[in-house]
Write a protein that holds these residues in place. Structure first.
Motif, PDB file in Angstrom:
ATOM      1  N   LEU A  74       0.820  -1.225   0.000  1.00  4.16           N
ATOM      2  CA  LEU A  74       0.000   0.000   0.000  1.00  4.16           C
ATOM      3  C   LEU A  74       0.843   1.260   0.000  1.00  4.16           C
ATOM      4  O   LEU A  74       1.889   1.321   0.633  1.00  4.16           O
ATOM      5  CB  LEU A  74      -0.881   0.040   1.242  1.00  4.16           C
ATOM      6  CG  LEU A  74      -2.070  -0.881   1.300  1.00  4.16           C
ATOM      7  CD1 LEU A  74      -2.793  -0.688   2.619  1.00  4.16           C
ATOM      8  CD2 LEU A  74      -3.001  -0.649   0.137  1.00  4.16           C
ATOM      9  N   ASP A  75       0.340   2.284  -0.679  1.00  2.00           N
ATOM     10  CA  ASP A  75       0.930   3.614  -0.553  1.00  2.00           C
ATOM     11  C   ASP A  75      -0.022   4.444   0.326  1.00  2.00           C
ATOM     12  O   ASP A  75      -1.089   3.960   0.711  1.00  2.00           O
ATOM     13  CB  ASP A  75       1.228   4.236  -1.925  1.00  2.00           C
ATOM     14  CG  ASP A  75       0.041   4.842  -2.637  1.00  2.00           C
ATOM     15  OD1 ASP A  75      -1.090   4.830  -2.099  1.00  2.00           O
ATOM     16  OD2 ASP A  75       0.220   5.345  -3.761  1.00  2.00           O
ATOM     17  N   PRO A  76       0.334   5.674   0.678  1.00  2.00           N
ATOM     18  CA  PRO A  76      -0.505   6.466   1.590  1.00  2.00           C
ATOM     19  C   PRO A  76      -1.911   6.782   1.063  1.00  2.00           C
ATOM     20  O   PRO A  76      -2.788   7.128   1.848  1.00  2.00           O
ATOM     21  CB  PRO A  76       0.296   7.757   1.785  1.00  2.00           C
ATOM     22  CG  PRO A  76       1.705   7.376   1.500  1.00  2.00           C
ATOM     23  CD  PRO A  76       1.632   6.319   0.430  1.00  2.00           C
ATOM     24  N   GLN A  77      -2.133   6.666  -0.248  1.00  3.14           N
ATOM     25  CA  GLN A  77      -3.450   6.967  -0.800  1.00  3.14           C
ATOM     26  C   GLN A  77      -4.206   5.705  -1.216  1.00  3.14           C
ATOM     27  O   GLN A  77      -5.111   5.767  -2.041  1.00  3.14           O
ATOM     28  CB  GLN A  77      -3.330   7.950  -1.966  1.00  3.14           C
ATOM     29  CG  GLN A  77      -2.855   9.313  -1.506  1.00  3.14           C
ATOM     30  CD  GLN A  77      -2.881  10.351  -2.606  1.00  3.14           C
ATOM     31  OE1 GLN A  77      -2.752  10.046  -3.790  1.00  3.14           O
ATOM     32  NE2 GLN A  77      -3.050  11.591  -2.208  1.00  3.14           N
ATOM     33  N   THR A  78      -3.873   4.585  -0.665  1.00  2.93           N
ATOM     34  CA  THR A  78      -4.537   3.286  -0.807  1.00  2.93           C
ATOM     35  C   THR A  78      -4.274   2.563  -2.122  1.00  2.93           C
ATOM     36  O   THR A  78      -4.926   1.570  -2.418  1.00  2.93           O
ATOM     37  CB  THR A  78      -6.075   3.347  -0.551  1.00  2.93           C
ATOM     38  OG1 THR A  78      -6.735   3.960  -1.649  1.00  2.93           O
ATOM     39  CG2 THR A  78      -6.391   4.054   0.759  1.00  2.93           C
ATOM     40  N   ARG A  79      -3.306   3.030  -2.912  1.00  7.15           N
ATOM     41  CA  ARG A  79      -2.928   2.257  -4.098  1.00  7.15           C
ATOM     42  C   ARG A  79      -2.200   1.001  -3.618  1.00  7.15           C
ATOM     43  O   ARG A  79      -1.529   1.022  -2.595  1.00  7.15           O
ATOM     44  CB  ARG A  79      -2.017   3.069  -5.006  1.00  7.15           C
ATOM     45  CG  ARG A  79      -2.708   4.245  -5.646  1.00  7.15           C
ATOM     46  CD  ARG A  79      -1.707   5.073  -6.459  1.00  7.15           C
ATOM     47  NE  ARG A  79      -2.259   6.350  -6.794  1.00  7.15           N
ATOM     48  CZ  ARG A  79      -2.169   7.452  -6.030  1.00  7.15           C
ATOM     49  NH1 ARG A  79      -1.514   7.418  -4.877  1.00  7.15           N
ATOM     50  NH2 ARG A  79      -2.717   8.571  -6.402  1.00  7.15           N
ATOM     51  N   CYS A  80      -2.323  -0.067  -4.401  1.00 11.18           N
ATOM     52  CA  CYS A  80      -1.720  -1.333  -3.991  1.00 11.18           C
ATOM     53  C   CYS A  80      -0.867  -1.905  -5.124  1.00 11.18           C
ATOM     54  O   CYS A  80      -0.722  -1.289  -6.182  1.00 11.18           O
ATOM     55  CB  CYS A  80      -2.813  -2.326  -3.591  1.00 11.18           C
ATOM     56  SG  CYS A  80      -3.881  -2.829  -4.962  1.00 11.18           S
ATOM     57  N   LEU A  86      -5.340   7.475 -10.427  1.00  6.71           N
ATOM     58  CA  LEU A  86      -6.770   7.486 -10.097  1.00  6.71           C
ATOM     59  C   LEU A  86      -7.194   6.325  -9.197  1.00  6.71           C
ATOM     60  O   LEU A  86      -8.366   6.240  -8.822  1.00  6.71           O
ATOM     61  CB  LEU A  86      -7.604   7.453 -11.389  1.00  6.71           C
ATOM     62  CG  LEU A  86      -7.417   8.642 -12.332  1.00  6.71           C
ATOM     63  CD1 LEU A  86      -8.229   8.437 -13.603  1.00  6.71           C
ATOM     64  CD2 LEU A  86      -7.795   9.949 -11.655  1.00  6.71           C
ATOM     65  N   ASP A  87      -6.292   5.445  -8.852  1.00  2.54           N
ATOM     66  CA  ASP A  87      -6.632   4.284  -8.026  1.00  2.54           C
ATOM     67  C   ASP A  87      -6.517   4.637  -6.542  1.00  2.54           C
ATOM     68  O   ASP A  87      -5.647   4.146  -5.824  1.00  2.54           O
ATOM     69  CB  ASP A  87      -5.733   3.091  -8.379  1.00  2.54           C
ATOM     70  CG  ASP A  87      -6.033   2.557  -9.759  1.00  2.54           C
ATOM     71  OD1 ASP A  87      -7.224   2.413 -10.088  1.00  2.54           O
ATOM     72  OD2 ASP A  87      -5.083   2.285 -10.514  1.00  2.54           O
ATOM     73  N   GLY A 105      -9.924  12.565  -8.493  1.00  2.00           N
ATOM     74  CA  GLY A 105     -10.450  11.691  -9.525  1.00  2.00           C
ATOM     75  C   GLY A 105     -10.401  10.228  -9.125  1.00  2.00           C
ATOM     76  O   GLY A 105      -9.454   9.786  -8.468  1.00  2.00           O
ATOM     77  N   PHE A 106     -11.442   9.490  -9.518  1.00  2.71           N
ATOM     78  CA  PHE A 106     -11.500   8.041  -9.317  1.00  2.71           C
ATOM     79  C   PHE A 106     -11.347   7.357 -10.664  1.00  2.71           C
ATOM     80  O   PHE A 106     -11.781   7.884 -11.688  1.00  2.71           O
ATOM     81  CB  PHE A 106     -12.845   7.623  -8.714  1.00  2.71           C
ATOM     82  CG  PHE A 106     -13.098   8.056  -7.294  1.00  2.71           C
ATOM     83  CD1 PHE A 106     -12.080   8.459  -6.443  1.00  2.71           C
ATOM     84  CD2 PHE A 106     -14.385   8.043  -6.796  1.00  2.71           C
ATOM     85  CE1 PHE A 106     -12.336   8.831  -5.129  1.00  2.71           C
ATOM     86  CE2 PHE A 106     -14.657   8.410  -5.495  1.00  2.71           C
ATOM     87  CZ  PHE A 106     -13.643   8.804  -4.655  1.00  2.71           C
ATOM     88  N   ASN A 107     -10.793   6.175 -10.673  1.00  2.79           N
ATOM     89  CA  ASN A 107     -10.599   5.399 -11.897  1.00  2.79           C
ATOM     90  C   ASN A 107     -11.959   4.973 -12.469  1.00  2.79           C
ATOM     91  O   ASN A 107     -12.662   4.187 -11.826  1.00  2.79           O
ATOM     92  CB  ASN A 107      -9.738   4.181 -11.586  1.00  2.79           C
ATOM     93  CG  ASN A 107      -9.358   3.400 -12.816  1.00  2.79           C
ATOM     94  OD1 ASN A 107     -10.022   3.466 -13.835  1.00  2.79           O
ATOM     95  ND2 ASN A 107      -8.287   2.639 -12.717  1.00  2.79           N
TER      96      ASN A 107
END
Length: 123
Positions: free
Chosen positions: A19-25, A32-33, A104-106
């Motif tokens: 995980l990164d701090p913005q919830t990307r995995c 946008l993820d 933005g969201f994906n």
């Protein structure tokens, strides 16, 4: 006498692989993820269904329609918790985005909606 400052509310728990701090995995890493989702079977948010399948000790259970007014979506940018209905409304627009902060969201996430939420209900 002055009241002590109140502590900020605890940050929701997000689980995932790398995980990164913005919830990307490890599975979804575009700009946008930034959405994490809470399934019906777990109290915490997950970066994605693949992360749940890799780390949880049970099968994933989508949120039933009766749960669509509860917070099951987390914006990884502002940490706003959205209901399924709020999220689906945001995803239905031309440029899906968090209704709180505008991140933005994906748009491709709509293709996986059925993995997290029961079919039907308001969009």
């Amino acid at each position: 006498m002055t009241a002590p400052p109140s502590a900020p509310p605890p940050r929701p728990t997000v689980r995932g692989v790398d995980l990164d701090p913005q919830t990307r995995c490890a599975h979804w890493r575009t700009g946008l993820d930034v959405v994490a989702l809470r399934l019906a079977c777990c109290p915490e948010f997950w970066a994605c269904r693949d992360c749940h399948d890799a780390l949880a000790d049970h099968p994933a259970v989508p949120v039933p329609r009766e749960g669509f007014d509860a917070p099951h979506v987390l914006c990884g940018v502002c940490r706003a918790e959205l209901t399924v209905r709020e999220y689906r409304t945001a995803m239905a627009g031309d440029r899906p985005a968090c209704p709180r902060c505008g991140a933005g969201f994906n748009p491709g996430c709509s293709r996986h909606d059925h993995l997290y939420f029961a079919p039907g209900g308001a969009r």
